[in-house]
Design a protein around this motif. Structure first.
Motif, PDB file in Angstrom:
ATOM      1  N   CYS A  53     -13.861 -36.339  -8.572  1.00  0.00           N
ATOM      2  CA  CYS A  53     -13.639 -36.887  -7.799  1.00  0.00           C
ATOM      3  C   CYS A  53     -12.406 -37.582  -7.580  1.00  0.00           C
ATOM      4  O   CYS A  53     -12.398 -38.889  -6.586  1.00  0.00           O
ATOM      5  CB  CYS A  53     -15.007 -36.670  -6.988  1.00  0.00           C
ATOM      6  N   TRP A  54     -12.398 -38.608  -8.579  1.00  0.00           N
ATOM      7  CA  TRP A  54     -12.720 -39.861  -9.321  1.00  0.00           C
ATOM      8  C   TRP A  54     -10.851 -39.372  -8.544  1.00  0.00           C
ATOM      9  O   TRP A  54     -10.201 -41.016  -8.703  1.00  0.00           O
ATOM     10  CB  TRP A  54     -12.382 -40.335 -10.250  1.00  0.00           C
ATOM     11  N   LEU A  55     -10.179 -38.842  -8.831  1.00  0.00           N
ATOM     12  CA  LEU A  55      -8.635 -38.037  -8.157  1.00  0.00           C
ATOM     13  C   LEU A  55      -8.119 -38.073  -6.768  1.00  0.00           C
ATOM     14  O   LEU A  55      -6.828 -39.301  -6.655  1.00  0.00           O
ATOM     15  CB  LEU A  55      -8.186 -36.821  -8.831  1.00  0.00           C
ATOM     16  N   GLU A  60     -16.433 -46.300  -8.233  1.00  0.00           N
ATOM     17  CA  GLU A  60     -16.856 -47.812  -9.050  1.00  0.00           C
ATOM     18  C   GLU A  60     -16.939 -47.317 -10.455  1.00  0.00           C
ATOM     19  O   GLU A  60     -18.319 -46.010 -10.311  1.00  0.00           O
ATOM     20  CB  GLU A  60     -18.232 -48.221  -7.950  1.00  0.00           C
ATOM     21  N   ILE A  61     -16.803 -48.242 -11.456  1.00  0.00           N
ATOM     22  CA  ILE A  61     -17.344 -47.724 -12.794  1.00  0.00           C
ATOM     23  C   ILE A  61     -18.706 -47.948 -13.240  1.00  0.00           C
ATOM     24  O   ILE A  61     -19.003 -49.619 -12.344  1.00  0.00           O
ATOM     25  CB  ILE A  61     -16.245 -48.348 -14.051  1.00  0.00           C
ATOM     26  N   SER A  91     -18.550 -43.351 -10.454  1.00  0.00           N
ATOM     27  CA  SER A  91     -20.100 -43.173  -9.019  1.00  0.00           C
ATOM     28  C   SER A  91     -18.803 -43.158  -8.341  1.00  0.00           C
ATOM     29  O   SER A  91     -17.780 -44.421  -7.300  1.00  0.00           O
ATOM     30  CB  SER A  91     -20.912 -43.978  -8.851  1.00  0.00           C
ATOM     31  N   CYS A  92     -18.254 -41.893  -7.578  1.00  0.00           N
ATOM     32  CA  CYS A  92     -17.196 -41.791  -6.363  1.00  0.00           C
ATOM     33  C   CYS A  92     -17.819 -42.474  -5.342  1.00  0.00           C
ATOM     34  O   CYS A  92     -19.175 -42.244  -5.154  1.00  0.00           O
ATOM     35  CB  CYS A  92     -17.397 -40.005  -6.413  1.00  0.00           C
ATOM     36  N   LYS A  93     -17.094 -42.768  -4.593  1.00  0.00           N
ATOM     37  CA  LYS A  93     -17.903 -43.394  -2.604  1.00  0.00           C
ATOM     38  C   LYS A  93     -18.278 -42.392  -1.908  1.00  0.00           C
ATOM     39  O   LYS A  93     -19.394 -42.558  -1.579  1.00  0.00           O
ATOM     40  CB  LYS A  93     -17.230 -44.627  -2.686  1.00  0.00           C
ATOM     41  N   LEU A  94     -17.500 -41.494  -1.567  1.00  0.00           N
ATOM     42  CA  LEU A  94     -17.534 -40.379  -0.385  1.00  0.00           C
ATOM     43  C   LEU A  94     -18.909 -39.180  -0.448  1.00  0.00           C
ATOM     44  O   LEU A  94     -19.422 -39.262  -0.117  1.00  0.00           O
ATOM     45  CB  LEU A  94     -16.149 -40.001  -0.281  1.00  0.00           C
ATOM     46  N   SER A  95     -18.397 -38.908  -2.195  1.00  0.00           N
ATOM     47  CA  SER A  95     -19.098 -37.876  -1.863  1.00  0.00           C
ATOM     48  C   SER A  95     -20.594 -38.004  -3.170  1.00  0.00           C
ATOM     49  O   SER A  95     -21.723 -37.410  -2.708  1.00  0.00           O
ATOM     50  CB  SER A  95     -18.525 -36.862  -2.984  1.00  0.00           C
ATOM     51  N   GLY A  96     -21.108 -38.991  -3.607  1.00  0.00           N
ATOM     52  CA  GLY A  96     -21.611 -40.019  -4.039  1.00  0.00           C
ATOM     53  C   GLY A  96     -22.002 -39.066  -5.360  1.00  0.00           C
ATOM     54  O   GLY A  96     -23.225 -39.712  -6.230  1.00  0.00           O
TER      55      GLY A  96
END
Length: 155
Positions: A53-55, A60-61, A91-96
């Motif tokens: 998801c980070w791609l 956030e690290i 931690s991906c912001k949209l998917s959590g």
């Protein structure tokens, strides 16, 4: 040219160059430490898109790049630990989702190893310099005694 330099000038030049080196290292460290480009952007074919998801999301690290444990590497329970032996948690912001990705190196570990090496080289340099000066004094005393013996014998 270097033969004409006195001991004081040589020490001053070496001290100046050492200080300049430290200054450059500090400035470079401050400019390059926070760029966040220490991860490998290679995506494993076996991993699913939900782990990447980070791609395509903002992230956030959570944990900075750190070494994997021996268990994670040998058991291959965390797939990102196998290629580089380092991981960082995001931690991906949209998917959590909280996912791990592999990274090239640990900054603080590299800096610690560098300073250990520099310290060791400094100690070796000081010891070598001490031995050279001591040996030079011994040789100077021997030559002085030889000259005194020759003068005393009337040669």
């Amino acid at each position: 040219m270097i033969e004409s330099c006195t001991k004081r000038r040589m020490i001053l030049a070496i001290t100046f160059l050492g200080g300049l080196t430290l200054l450059v290292l500090v400035v470079e460290s401050n400019w390059t430490s926070g760029n966040g480009r220490n991860h490998v952007a290679v995506v494993d074919k076996n991993s699913s898109n939900e782990n990447n998801c980070w791609l395509h999301e903002e992230f956030e690290i959570v944990e900075a790049c750190h070494p994997c444990t021996d268990f994670e590497i040998t058991s291959k329970s965390v797939g990102v630990c196998v290629p580089t032996h380092f991981k960082e948690t995001l931690s991906c912001k949209l998917s959590g989702k909280v996912v791990s990705r592999r990274c090239d190196k640990v900054t603080w570990l590299e800096e610690r190893n560098f300073w250990l090496f520099e310290g060791l080289m400094f100690i070796v340099g000081v010891i070598s310099t001490t031995f050279v000066f001591t040996r030079q004094r011994i040789l100077d005393r021997r030559m002085l005694r030889r000259i005194q013996r020759q003068l005393a014998s009337g040669v």
